[in-house]
Scaffold this motif. Sequence first.
Motif, mmCIF file in Angstrom:
data_model
loop_
_atom_site.group_PDB
_atom_site.id
_atom_site.type_symbol
_atom_site.label_atom_id
_atom_site.label_comp_id
_atom_site.label_asym_id
_atom_site.label_seq_id
_atom_site.Cartn_x
_atom_site.Cartn_y
_atom_site.Cartn_z
ATOM 1 N N VAL A 82 107.261 65.240 44.517
ATOM 2 C CA VAL A 82 107.331 63.782 44.619
ATOM 3 C C VAL A 82 106.984 63.131 43.282
ATOM 4 C CG1 VAL A 82 106.188 61.768 45.650
ATOM 5 C CG2 VAL A 82 106.945 63.664 47.104
ATOM 6 N N ILE A 83 105.950 63.635 42.623
ATOM 7 C CA ILE A 83 105.547 63.078 41.328
ATOM 8 C C ILE A 83 106.653 63.264 40.296
ATOM 9 C CG2 ILE A 83 103.916 63.292 39.416
ATOM 10 C CD1 ILE A 83 102.876 61.947 42.014
ATOM 11 N N ALA A 84 107.279 64.442 40.294
ATOM 12 C CA ALA A 84 108.364 64.702 39.348
ATOM 13 C C ALA A 84 109.519 63.732 39.575
ATOM 14 C CB ALA A 84 108.834 66.140 39.469
ATOM 15 N N LEU A 85 109.866 63.486 40.833
ATOM 16 C CA LEU A 85 110.964 62.571 41.144
ATOM 17 C C LEU A 85 110.605 61.132 40.796
ATOM 18 C CD1 LEU A 85 112.208 64.065 44.525
ATOM 19 C CD2 LEU A 85 113.535 63.862 42.419
ATOM 20 N N ILE A 212 94.992 45.800 48.330
ATOM 21 C CA ILE A 212 94.601 45.549 46.938
ATOM 22 C C ILE A 212 95.421 46.431 45.997
ATOM 23 C CG2 ILE A 212 92.718 45.881 45.274
ATOM 24 C CD1 ILE A 212 90.806 44.864 47.443
ATOM 25 N N ALA A 213 95.643 47.699 46.382
ATOM 26 C CA ALA A 213 96.461 48.600 45.566
ATOM 27 C C ALA A 213 97.898 48.091 45.479
ATOM 28 C CB ALA A 213 96.429 50.004 46.154
ATOM 29 N N ALA A 214 98.427 47.577 46.584
ATOM 30 C CA ALA A 214 99.784 47.029 46.593
ATOM 31 C C ALA A 214 99.884 45.817 45.677
ATOM 32 C CB ALA A 214 100.184 46.666 48.019
ATOM 33 N N GLU A 215 98.877 44.972 45.685
ATOM 34 C CA GLU A 215 98.860 43.818 44.783
ATOM 35 C C GLU A 215 98.803 44.269 43.320
ATOM 36 O OE1 GLU A 215 96.427 40.897 47.901
ATOM 37 O OE2 GLU A 215 95.373 41.904 46.256
ATOM 38 N N TRP A 216 98.009 45.296 43.071
ATOM 39 C CA TRP A 216 97.787 45.764 41.705
ATOM 40 C C TRP A 216 99.036 46.408 41.100
ATOM 41 C CZ3 TRP A 216 98.107 50.544 39.370
ATOM 42 C CH2 TRP A 216 97.496 50.687 38.112
ATOM 43 N N ILE A 217 99.799 47.144 41.900
ATOM 44 C CA ILE A 217 100.912 47.927 41.359
ATOM 45 C C ILE A 217 102.129 47.073 41.022
ATOM 46 C CG2 ILE A 217 102.213 48.535 43.451
ATOM 47 C CD1 ILE A 217 102.204 51.457 42.446
ATOM 48 N N ALA A 218 102.145 45.835 41.457
ATOM 49 C CA ALA A 218 103.295 44.961 41.204
ATOM 50 C C ALA A 218 103.596 44.883 39.709
ATOM 51 C CB ALA A 218 103.018 43.562 41.754
ATOM 52 N N GLY A 219 104.847 45.159 39.333
ATOM 53 C CA GLY A 219 105.271 45.083 37.939
ATOM 54 C C GLY A 219 104.954 46.289 37.097
ATOM 55 N N LYS A 220 104.350 47.334 37.693
ATOM 56 C CA LYS A 220 103.976 48.521 36.937
ATOM 57 C C LYS A 220 104.915 49.683 37.267
ATOM 58 C CE LYS A 220 99.047 47.334 36.689
ATOM 59 N NZ LYS A 220 99.117 46.053 37.399
ATOM 60 N N LYS A 221 105.095 50.585 36.310
ATOM 61 C CA LYS A 221 105.882 51.793 36.500
ATOM 62 C C LYS A 221 105.010 53.006 36.231
ATOM 63 C CE LYS A 221 109.989 49.909 37.204
ATOM 64 N NZ LYS A 221 110.741 50.082 38.464
ATOM 65 N N GLY A 222 105.144 54.042 37.065
ATOM 66 C CA GLY A 222 104.392 55.256 36.831
ATOM 67 C C GLY A 222 103.679 55.748 38.070
ATOM 68 N N VAL A 223 102.834 56.748 37.862
ATOM 69 C CA VAL A 223 102.055 57.369 38.936
ATOM 70 C C VAL A 223 100.589 56.973 38.745
ATOM 71 C CG1 VAL A 223 101.353 59.546 39.989
ATOM 72 C CG2 VAL A 223 103.673 59.294 39.071
ATOM 73 N N PHE A 224 99.982 56.446 39.797
ATOM 74 C CA PHE A 224 98.643 55.906 39.680
ATOM 75 C C PHE A 224 97.738 56.412 40.801
ATOM 76 C CE2 PHE A 224 101.745 52.740 38.189
ATOM 77 C CZ PHE A 224 101.373 52.632 36.867
ATOM 78 N N THR A 225 96.442 56.156 40.647
ATOM 79 C CA THR A 225 95.451 56.462 41.674
ATOM 80 C C THR A 225 94.545 55.247 41.846
ATOM 81 O OG1 THR A 225 93.719 57.306 40.193
ATOM 82 C CG2 THR A 225 95.453 58.869 40.894
ATOM 83 N N MET A 226 93.649 55.332 42.810
ATOM 84 C CA MET A 226 92.701 54.235 43.016
ATOM 85 C C MET A 226 91.729 54.085 41.835
ATOM 86 S SD MET A 226 93.294 52.370 45.615
ATOM 87 C CE MET A 226 91.755 51.506 45.970
#
Length: 233
Positions: A82-85, A212-226
């Motif tokens: 999933v991360i690779a894709l 809060i995570a959904a709000e934070w990820i807006a406009g960002k690209k990549g793989v993230f964690t809390m």
Amino acid sequence: MKIGLLGYGKMGKTIENIALNRQHDIALKVDKDTESYNLDGIDVAIDFSTPDAAVDNILKCFSHNVPVISGTTGWLQHYDEVIALCKEREGSFLYASNFSLGVNIFFELNKTLSKLMANLPEYTISMEEIHHTQKLDAPSGTAISLAEDIIKNSKYGTWTLDAAKPKELYIDAKRIADVPGTHEVTYKSSVDTISIKHTAHNREGFALGAVIAAEWIAGKKGVFTMKDVLNIG
């Protein structure tokens, strides 16, 4: 923000209430009986589905350029794929075994304690996790995350649900009705015991963290964690 809920069980409904209170729109609800769904117009998807549905849900979000927050556990044998894709398709993905803000602080406490105890082999380590009887996987994703951080700094090579062997970290996974989630890590020697524990009182902490995570990820690209969301660690 228009949110798609991929999974509309107890967690999905709790997320819905919190999202609405934070002035977001719930534009899509997918439950276990939904045969197909459309992601058009969705700003972010939050997946709290089932282990057998999670990967398809996540990949569909990548295909439609929809950022996806996943809190479903039990599918992590496909995590690397999933991360690779996600990277290949320049997607946006954040997985957490637990979205509770308090649990993510607990993760950091667990790491710090494991490092402090690393040179004290006289202590044996064990874990207990308790969840509601509807939880499908055992141990919990949170318990696995805790165990993996302990293993990095200890004599243990793996974790087990069975009777502990010398280099296996024992996790006692219990399922009891109406328990949102309890995790305890214990270090025991012949002279004393050290333990750290997190007890969730309801599902709202998990749901708030996911929104809060959904709000934070807006406009960002990549793989993230809390850790990225909370800027810790």
